[in-house]
Design an enzyme around this catalytic site. Structure first.
Site, PDB file in Angstrom:
ATOM      1  N   LYS A 246       0.861  -1.195   0.000  1.00  0.00           N
ATOM      2  CA  LYS A 246       0.000   0.000   0.000  1.00  0.00           C
ATOM      3  C   LYS A 246       0.889   1.234   0.000  1.00  0.00           C
ATOM      4  CE  LYS A 246      -3.193   2.659   2.984  1.00  0.00           C
ATOM      5  NZ  LYS A 246      -4.117   2.634   4.136  1.00  0.00           N
ATOM      6  N   LYS A 258     -10.058  13.030   7.849  1.00  0.00           N
ATOM      7  CA  LYS A 258      -9.651  12.596   9.194  1.00  0.00           C
ATOM      8  C   LYS A 258      -9.644  13.788  10.154  1.00  0.00           C
ATOM      9  CE  LYS A 258      -6.604   8.741   7.924  1.00  0.00           C
ATOM     10  NZ  LYS A 258      -7.290   7.649   8.625  1.00  0.00           N
ATOM     11  N   ASP A 269       1.594   6.434   5.408  1.00  0.00           N
ATOM     12  CA  ASP A 269       0.641   5.466   4.859  1.00  0.00           C
ATOM     13  C   ASP A 269       1.168   4.749   3.606  1.00  0.00           C
ATOM     14  OD1 ASP A 269      -1.749   4.269   5.544  1.00  0.00           O
ATOM     15  OD2 ASP A 269      -2.979   5.565   4.266  1.00  0.00           O
ATOM     16  N   ARG A 332      -7.459  -0.467   0.873  1.00  0.00           N
ATOM     17  CA  ARG A 332      -8.004  -1.699   0.289  1.00  0.00           C
ATOM     18  C   ARG A 332      -8.417  -1.475  -1.156  1.00  0.00           C
ATOM     19  NH1 ARG A 332     -12.297  -1.912   5.078  1.00  0.00           N
ATOM     20  NH2 ARG A 332     -10.516  -0.896   6.041  1.00  0.00           N
TER      21      ARG A 332
HETATM   22  N1  BES Z   1      -4.289   4.578   6.800  1.00  0.00           N
HETATM   23  C1  BES Z   1      -5.438   4.330   7.580  1.00  0.00           C
HETATM   24  C2  BES Z   1      -5.188   3.332   8.713  1.00  0.00           C
HETATM   25  C3  BES Z   1      -4.247   3.759   9.786  1.00  0.00           C
HETATM   26  C4  BES Z   1      -4.673   4.571  10.822  1.00  0.00           C
HETATM   27  C5  BES Z   1      -2.953   3.278   9.800  1.00  0.00           C
HETATM   28  C6  BES Z   1      -3.793   4.920  11.829  1.00  0.00           C
HETATM   29  C7  BES Z   1      -2.085   3.636  10.795  1.00  0.00           C
HETATM   30  C8  BES Z   1      -2.498   4.442  11.814  1.00  0.00           C
HETATM   31  C9  BES Z   1      -6.552   3.760   6.715  1.00  0.00           C
HETATM   32  O1  BES Z   1      -6.591   4.187   5.404  1.00  0.00           O
HETATM   33  C10 BES Z   1      -7.861   4.122   7.343  1.00  0.00           C
HETATM   34  O2  BES Z   1      -8.146   5.282   7.438  1.00  0.00           O
HETATM   35  N2  BES Z   1      -8.595   3.108   7.786  1.00  0.00           N
HETATM   36  C11 BES Z   1      -9.836   3.294   8.433  1.00  0.00           C
HETATM   37  C12 BES Z   1     -10.824   2.373   7.814  1.00  0.00           C
HETATM   38  C13 BES Z   1     -12.254   2.672   8.172  1.00  0.00           C
HETATM   39  C14 BES Z   1     -12.704   3.969   7.533  1.00  0.00           C
HETATM   40  C15 BES Z   1     -13.121   1.528   7.707  1.00  0.00           C
HETATM   41  C16 BES Z   1      -9.635   2.941   9.902  1.00  0.00           C
HETATM   42  O3  BES Z   1      -8.913   1.994  10.218  1.00  0.00           O
HETATM   43  O4  BES Z   1     -10.172   3.666  10.732  1.00  0.00           O
HETATM   44 ZN    ZN Z   2      -4.726   4.761   4.635  1.00  0.00          ZN
HETATM   45 ZN    ZN Z   3      -7.660   6.015   5.149  1.00  0.00          ZN
END
Ligand code: BES
Ligand code: ZN
Ligand code: ZN
Length: 479
Positions: A246, A258, A269, A332
């Site tokens: 990724k 966010k 990321d 994803r």
């Molecule tokens: N890059 C983030 C996940 C992440 C968050 C990695 C904090 C490392 C530290 C990912 O793209 C994301 O935002 N995931 C969401 C998914 C949700 C919206 C279903 C998450 O994990 O909150």
């Molecule tokens: Zn992400």
């Molecule tokens: Zn994200």
């Protein structure tokens, strides 16, 4: 880092590091007495600083001898290096490479100590201009003491692994403005050129031609072009595995933006893609017989006026349709197209690595990455690589409940599970599984392991380089 091996016992360095097991006293009588007076017991990671004949010495507790192993040695070395950086010394000599241990030869021990020292001494200083900072002495000379000639080979390998992980850390620590998909592709090109590897970079035009709409969708809100980077180590080899990373160079969340403070470290990321590039570099330098197809799925997730919207439906490269319920579940989406592309290359296995979910931190903290895998043999190989490198994996299950949770209402699948299903890390992995046709596949979620918020053993805070040594070890032992 200059690092060498000597058989000499008495050498001068700004800091001399020695280890001592709990309940043992294998040192000079006078030192033993001193240490004991100061209540040094040899407990794991206990440190004791003193001077002997004008030589500053740091005595490190190794814990119980029966519990000692290579990962603990790596940790002790890393911890020592961090101390050395803190004390601003430029040279370090150590006998740690001679630590007695069951089942580990001199090469393995030298490798572990080298890895620990180089990884632990890492500091990201590229953006510091103040002369004071720049002139700060930097640990740059290391001498390992070992009587065994084979230690040299271990030291050389450890150096390659650790310096590559540090290179990956640099990529992750670089601000997103200076590490766009295009600039990350340039880094990959540099690695390819240096090692004479085949590289293909699909830009926006090529992605459009190929209808990789899932990657394109994520990049639509940014002025930065998305890129799919494909780099191969050994195209003529019979054996082939695909590593898919990724590469979101910045994750603002997109229109599902966010909130503070969740965006602040999102330059990290792309840690999965960077780890893939690192593993490729090592495979090339070690001239491994297996062909590694490194695939980096890169985009910047921004909320610009042309951004994809929650509720949009896209047709992915696989032709499966995806309901974009949440634009922040973008990893994803880029991986969906990337694993489809990976499977077209007909590898024996596909391993994806991604900072996919924040829920991974809830599940495993900063101690292990989550592993989701559809194949027992692949699982075994990954667990072996994990044990060897100390990069821990913890398995989570694939269950029909979660396959149901990512079924779409209007489209084939949706990029967020049902709220009631919970288990964010598993639904994330299960979404990716739905794009795998038949190839053995593993998903490694480094949501917690890609970026550390505090120093830990041989990992200083910031980008960790997690996965580089793990994936390189998997490739090295691929049969
Ligand atoms: N890059 C983030 C996940 C992440 C968050 C990695 C904090 C490392 C530290 C990912 O793209 C994301 O935002 N995931 C969401 C998914 C949700 C919206 C279903 C998450 O994990 O909150
Ligand atoms: Zn992400
Ligand atoms: Zn994200």
């Amino acid at each position: 880092m200059n690092i060498k091996i000597t058989t000499e016992n008495k050498i001068k360095a700004e800091l001399f590091v020695m280890g001592q097991f709990e309940g043992e006293k294998n040192l000079k009588e006078s030192i033993s007495r001193l240490a004991k007076e100061d209540k040094f017991t040899g407990e794991f990671k206990q440190t004791y600083l003193f001077s002997d004949e004008d030589q500053p010495i740091m005595l490190m507790g190794l814990g119980k001898k029966a519990d000692f192993n290579l990962e603990k040695l790596r940790k002790i070395a890393g911890f020592s290096a961090r101390k050395a950086v803190e004390y601003k010394v430029r040279s370090l000599a150590t006998t740690l490479s001679q630590t007695e241990m069951k089942g580990a030869d001199a090469a393995k021990k030298a490798q572990a100590v080298t890895e620990g020292l180089i990884l632990g001494a890492y500091k990201f200083v590229r953006y510091k201009t103040e002369t004071k900072e720049k002139e700060t002495p930097k640990l740059c000379n290391i001498v390992l003491i070992s009587k065994d000639k084979s230690a040299i080979k271990g030291m050389e390998k450890g150096k390659l692994l650790a310096e590559t992980a540090n290179y990956v850390r640099d990529l992750v620590n670089t601000p997103a403005a200076d590490m766009t998909p295009t600039l990350l592709a340039n880094e990959a090109k540099k690695v390819a050129e240096e090692n004479k590897l085949k590289i293909t970079v699909f830009g926006k035009k090529e992605l459009e031609q190929k209808k990789m709409n899932s990657i394109i969708g994520v990049g639509r809100g940014s002025v930065q072009e998305p890129k799919l980077i494909v780099i191969e180590t050994n195209p003529k080899a019979k054996k082939k595995i695909a590593l898919v990373g990724k590469g979101i160079t910045f994750d603002s969340g997109g229109l599902d933006i966010k909130p503070w403070p969740y965006m602040v470290n999102m330059k990290s990321d792309m840690a999965g893609a960077a780890a893939v590039l690192g593993a490729v570099r090592i495979a090339a330098k070690l001239k491994l017989s297996v062909n590694i197809v490194g695939i980096m799925a890169c985009a910047e997730n921004m909320p610009g006026g042309t951004a994809q919207r929650p509720g949009d439906i896209i047709t992915s490269y696989s032709k499966k349709t995806i309901e974009v319920v949440n634009t922040d579940a973008e990893g994803r989406l880029v991986l969906a197209d990337a694993v489809t592309y990976a499977e077209e290359q007909k590898p024996e296995a596909i391993i994806d690595i991604a900072t996919l979910t924040g829920s991974c931190i809830v599940a495993l903290g900063y101690s292990a990455a989550a592993l989701i895998c559809n194949d027992e043999n692949l699982k075994k190989s990954l667990k072996k690589a994990s044990a060897e490198t100390g990069e821990l994996l913890w398995e989570l299950p694939l269950l029909d409940d979660f396959r149901d949770a990512v079924k779409g209402k209007l489209a084939d699948v949706k990029n967020v599970g049902n709220e009631k299903a919970g288990a964010g890390t598993i639904t994330g992995g299960t979404f990716i599984e739905s794009f795998i046709q038949k190839t053995p596949w593993a998903h490694i979620d480094i949501g917690g392991m890609g970026w550390f918020i505090e120093d830990k053993d041989y990992v200083p805070e910031g980008g960790t380089g997690f996965g580089v040594r793990l994936l390189a070890s998997l490739a090295e032992n691929w049969k």
